[in-house]
Design an enzyme around this catalytic site. Structure first.
Site, PDB file in Angstrom:
ATOM      1  N   CYS A   1       0.817  -1.229   0.000  1.00 52.42           N
ATOM      2  CA  CYS A   1       0.000   0.000   0.000  1.00 52.42           C
ATOM      3  C   CYS A   1       0.844   1.271   0.000  1.00 52.42           C
ATOM      4  O   CYS A   1       0.323   2.364  -0.199  1.00 52.42           O
ATOM      5  CB  CYS A   1      -0.952  -0.015   1.192  1.00 52.42           C
ATOM      6  SG  CYS A   1      -1.866  -1.551   1.311  1.00 52.42           S
TER       7      CYS A   1
ATOM      8  N   ASN B   1     -10.113  -0.854   0.485  1.00 52.83           N
ATOM      9  CA  ASN B   1      -8.668  -0.683   0.450  1.00 52.83           C
ATOM     10  C   ASN B   1      -8.142  -1.267  -0.869  1.00 52.83           C
ATOM     11  O   ASN B   1      -8.183  -2.480  -1.056  1.00 52.83           O
ATOM     12  CB  ASN B   1      -8.071  -1.415   1.665  1.00 52.83           C
ATOM     13  CG  ASN B   1      -6.561  -1.356   1.711  1.00 52.83           C
ATOM     14  OD1 ASN B   1      -5.915  -0.973   0.742  1.00 52.83           O
ATOM     15  ND2 ASN B   1      -5.993  -1.757   2.829  1.00 52.83           N
TER      16      ASN B   1
ATOM     17  N   HIS C   1      -3.335   6.759   2.528  1.00 55.92           N
ATOM     18  CA  HIS C   1      -3.755   5.433   2.090  1.00 55.92           C
ATOM     19  C   HIS C   1      -5.129   5.142   2.690  1.00 55.92           C
ATOM     20  O   HIS C   1      -5.357   5.325   3.891  1.00 55.92           O
ATOM     21  CB  HIS C   1      -2.728   4.390   2.535  1.00 55.92           C
ATOM     22  CG  HIS C   1      -3.201   2.991   2.331  1.00 55.92           C
ATOM     23  ND1 HIS C   1      -3.804   2.581   1.158  1.00 55.92           N
ATOM     24  CD2 HIS C   1      -3.204   1.910   3.156  1.00 55.92           C
ATOM     25  CE1 HIS C   1      -4.135   1.310   1.267  1.00 55.92           C
ATOM     26  NE2 HIS C   1      -3.797   0.884   2.472  1.00 55.92           N
TER      27      HIS C   1
HETATM   28  N1  COA Z   1     -17.644  -9.040  10.559  1.00 54.94           N
HETATM   29  C1  COA Z   1     -17.993  -9.246  11.840  1.00 54.94           C
HETATM   30  N2  COA Z   1     -17.075  -9.448  12.810  1.00 54.94           N
HETATM   31  C2  COA Z   1     -15.793  -9.439  12.468  1.00 54.94           C
HETATM   32  C3  COA Z   1     -15.364  -9.212  11.145  1.00 54.94           C
HETATM   33  C4  COA Z   1     -16.354  -9.022  10.171  1.00 54.94           C
HETATM   34  N3  COA Z   1     -16.062  -8.793   8.877  1.00 54.94           N
HETATM   35  N4  COA Z   1     -14.013  -9.254  11.112  1.00 54.94           N
HETATM   36  C5  COA Z   1     -13.598  -9.482  12.365  1.00 54.94           C
HETATM   37  N5  COA Z   1     -14.679  -9.594  13.187  1.00 54.94           N
HETATM   38  C6  COA Z   1     -14.695  -9.845  14.623  1.00 54.94           C
HETATM   39  C7  COA Z   1     -13.435 -10.487  15.132  1.00 54.94           C
HETATM   40  O1  COA Z   1     -13.476 -11.879  14.927  1.00 54.94           O
HETATM   41  C8  COA Z   1     -13.486 -10.106  16.598  1.00 54.94           C
HETATM   42  O2  COA Z   1     -14.360 -11.001  17.248  1.00 54.94           O
HETATM   43  P1  COA Z   1     -13.989 -11.542  18.744  1.00 54.94           P
HETATM   44  O3  COA Z   1     -13.905 -10.323  19.597  1.00 54.94           O
HETATM   45  O4  COA Z   1     -15.120 -12.454  19.028  1.00 54.94           O
HETATM   46  O5  COA Z   1     -12.661 -12.224  18.561  1.00 54.94           O
HETATM   47  C9  COA Z   1     -14.158  -8.732  16.593  1.00 54.94           C
HETATM   48  O6  COA Z   1     -14.781  -8.604  15.301  1.00 54.94           O
HETATM   49  C10 COA Z   1     -13.181  -7.585  16.774  1.00 54.94           C
HETATM   50  O7  COA Z   1     -12.074  -7.821  15.942  1.00 54.94           O
HETATM   51  P2  COA Z   1     -10.869  -6.797  15.868  1.00 54.94           P
HETATM   52  O8  COA Z   1      -9.825  -7.358  14.936  1.00 54.94           O
HETATM   53  O9  COA Z   1     -10.454  -6.389  17.231  1.00 54.94           O
HETATM   54  O10 COA Z   1     -11.617  -5.576  15.207  1.00 54.94           O
HETATM   55  P3  COA Z   1     -11.038  -4.153  14.949  1.00 54.94           P
HETATM   56  O11 COA Z   1     -11.904  -3.157  15.596  1.00 54.94           O
HETATM   57  O12 COA Z   1      -9.567  -4.095  15.197  1.00 54.94           O
HETATM   58  O13 COA Z   1     -11.257  -4.009  13.383  1.00 54.94           O
HETATM   59  C11 COA Z   1     -10.019  -4.193  11.341  1.00 54.94           C
HETATM   60  C12 COA Z   1     -10.659  -4.939  12.500  1.00 54.94           C
HETATM   61  C13 COA Z   1      -9.363  -5.204  10.421  1.00 54.94           C
HETATM   62  C14 COA Z   1     -11.087  -3.446  10.605  1.00 54.94           C
HETATM   63  C15 COA Z   1      -8.958  -3.198  11.907  1.00 54.94           C
HETATM   64  O14 COA Z   1      -8.133  -3.855  12.819  1.00 54.94           O
HETATM   65  C16 COA Z   1      -8.141  -2.585  10.836  1.00 54.94           C
HETATM   66  O15 COA Z   1      -8.636  -1.865   9.991  1.00 54.94           O
HETATM   67  N6  COA Z   1      -6.816  -2.797  10.860  1.00 54.94           N
HETATM   68  C17 COA Z   1      -5.941  -2.259   9.883  1.00 54.94           C
HETATM   69  C18 COA Z   1      -6.106  -3.068   8.631  1.00 54.94           C
HETATM   70  C19 COA Z   1      -5.449  -2.453   7.459  1.00 54.94           C
HETATM   71  O16 COA Z   1      -5.386  -1.278   7.339  1.00 54.94           O
HETATM   72  N7  COA Z   1      -4.969  -3.321   6.585  1.00 54.94           N
HETATM   73  C20 COA Z   1      -4.400  -2.950   5.362  1.00 54.94           C
HETATM   74  C21 COA Z   1      -3.016  -2.582   5.534  1.00 54.94           C
HETATM   75  S1  COA Z   1      -2.537  -1.661   4.190  1.00 54.94           S
END
Ligand code: COA
Length: 314
Positions: free
Chosen positions: A113, A271, A241
């Site tokens: 990215c 993304n 990004h």
């Molecule tokens: N739908 C419903 N629940 C989901 C889910 C989805 N699509 N994806 C994950 N969950 C659940 C998880 O399993 C977790 O459940 P649990 O508490 O029972 O284990 C819960 O939601 C919280 O997960 P968590 O990973 O803590 O959520 P978050 O608030 O951190 O959000 C992202 C997850 C991926 C959206 C966030 O961490 C993020 O954006 N990270 C950066 C990713 C990124 O930018 N990537 C690209 C890099 S260039």
């Protein structure tokens, strides 16, 4: 030091638009979860389109907007982690599809990215070189991420999209450019194994990437301000990004900057990795928000883990 000027941009998206609701048929998720945790509402996925087709369409539009012919291009670079072929590179395929000259360098950059920001630095260095016989560079950010997504993994499949955008760039003494790049070898937070390996999909520890992202963005902005002497108040656009609305908002609030200077379009595209910054830039240009004199900070972060921060004048 010689700067660079982006003189035309163009974007290309696949025809198929996919709303959040579609994922509820594949995994346990909801429109509400995706929107509230990421800000994403829809994204585009390729059906028939190849990644190189998106590249070529974006490049043709950028050339038309810049008023530059393919014969005038002296360098072609594509930032991507999802080329159609390991070889030839996407840049070589663009060269073929557009009929670019054959005595020019054409190659891809893999910095996930951050790829477009890496590309800006590479192009700025190469445009100053005697090795280039023609005055313009074509820099494209393009991804077909749907090819490496696991549609049974709810923690990743809702996040990404396909797309491309291209910039025609020329050297300019009147437009300052400054860039800093970094990386830390880390496959634990984010990886996508190559074809032939088990599970050749995107694997991600979202929380680790989130933490890396907010630090990389904040540090990048502070570093650019310090090194360029451009104060944060003077920056017209922070082009970040487009991974997650919460990442961008976190940084904007931490730095106490106005929300309207942080452009966002991730609600429509998700993304798109290497394509996300140039798609945002192309849309700002379409909206007339990158007028002559506009000062922009571009912030990329992603797989590698990599980061890139660039100062551009329009
Ligand atoms: N739908 C419903 N629940 C989901 C889910 C989805 N699509 N994806 C994950 N969950 C659940 C998880 O399993 C977790 O459940 P649990 O508490 O029972 O284990 C819960 O939601 C919280 O997960 P968590 O990973 O803590 O959520 P978050 O608030 O951190 O959000 C992202 C997850 C991926 C959206 C966030 O961490 C993020 O954006 N990270 C950066 C990713 C990124 O930018 N990537 C690209 C890099 S260039």
């Amino acid at each position: 030091m010689q700067g660079i000027q982006i003189i035309g941009m163009g974007k290309a998206l696949p025809a198929r638009r996919v709303e959040n609701e579609a994922f509820t048929q594949m995994v346990e998720t909801s429109d509400e979860w995706i929107k509230s945790r990421t800000g994403i509402q829809s994204r585009y996925f390729c059906k028939e389109e190849r990644q190189m087709d998106l590249c070529a369409e974006a490049a043709r539009k950028a050339l038309a907007n810049a008023g530059v012919c393919p014969e005038e291009i002296g360098l072609c670079v594509v930032a991507t982690i999802t080329p159609d072929y390991h070889t030839p590179s996407s840049a070589c395929m663009v060269q073929k599809l557009l009929g670019l000259p054959e005595d020019i360098p054409a190659f891809d950059i893999n910095a996930a990215c951050s790829g477009f920001v890496y590309g800006l630095e590479v192009v700025s260095c190469m445009l100053g070189s005697d090795a280039l016989k023609r005055p313009y560079a074509l820099l494209i950010g393009a991804e077909k991420l749907s090819r490496i997504m696991n549609f049974q993994d709810r923690s990743t499949c809702v996040l990404f999209g396909d797309g491309a955008a291209a910039a025609v760039i020329r050297p300019s003494d009147a437009h300052r450019f400054f860039c800093r790049l970094g990386s830390q070898g880390n496959a634990e937070a984010l990886n996508a194994p190559g074809a032939g390996y088990p599970e050749p999909y995107i694997h991600m520890d979202g929380r680790k990437v989130f933490q890396f992202a907010v630090h990389a963005m904040e540090n990048g902005i502070r570093l650019l301000a310090k090194e360029t002497g451009v104060s944060l108040d003077e920056v017209d656009q922070f082009i970040c990004h487009q991974a997650n609305e919460r990442i961008i908002r976190h940084v904007q609030k931490k730095l106490k900057l106005p929300a309207e200077r942080f452009f966002m379009n991730l609600d429509q595209y998700g993304n798109t990795s290497g394509a996300s910054i140039p798609i945002a830039m192309a849309e700002l240009m379409e909206k007339g928000q990158l007028k002559p004199g506009t000062k922009a900070f571009c912030l990329g972060f992603g797989g590698g883990l990599t980061w890139g921060a660039a100062y551009l004048e329009f």
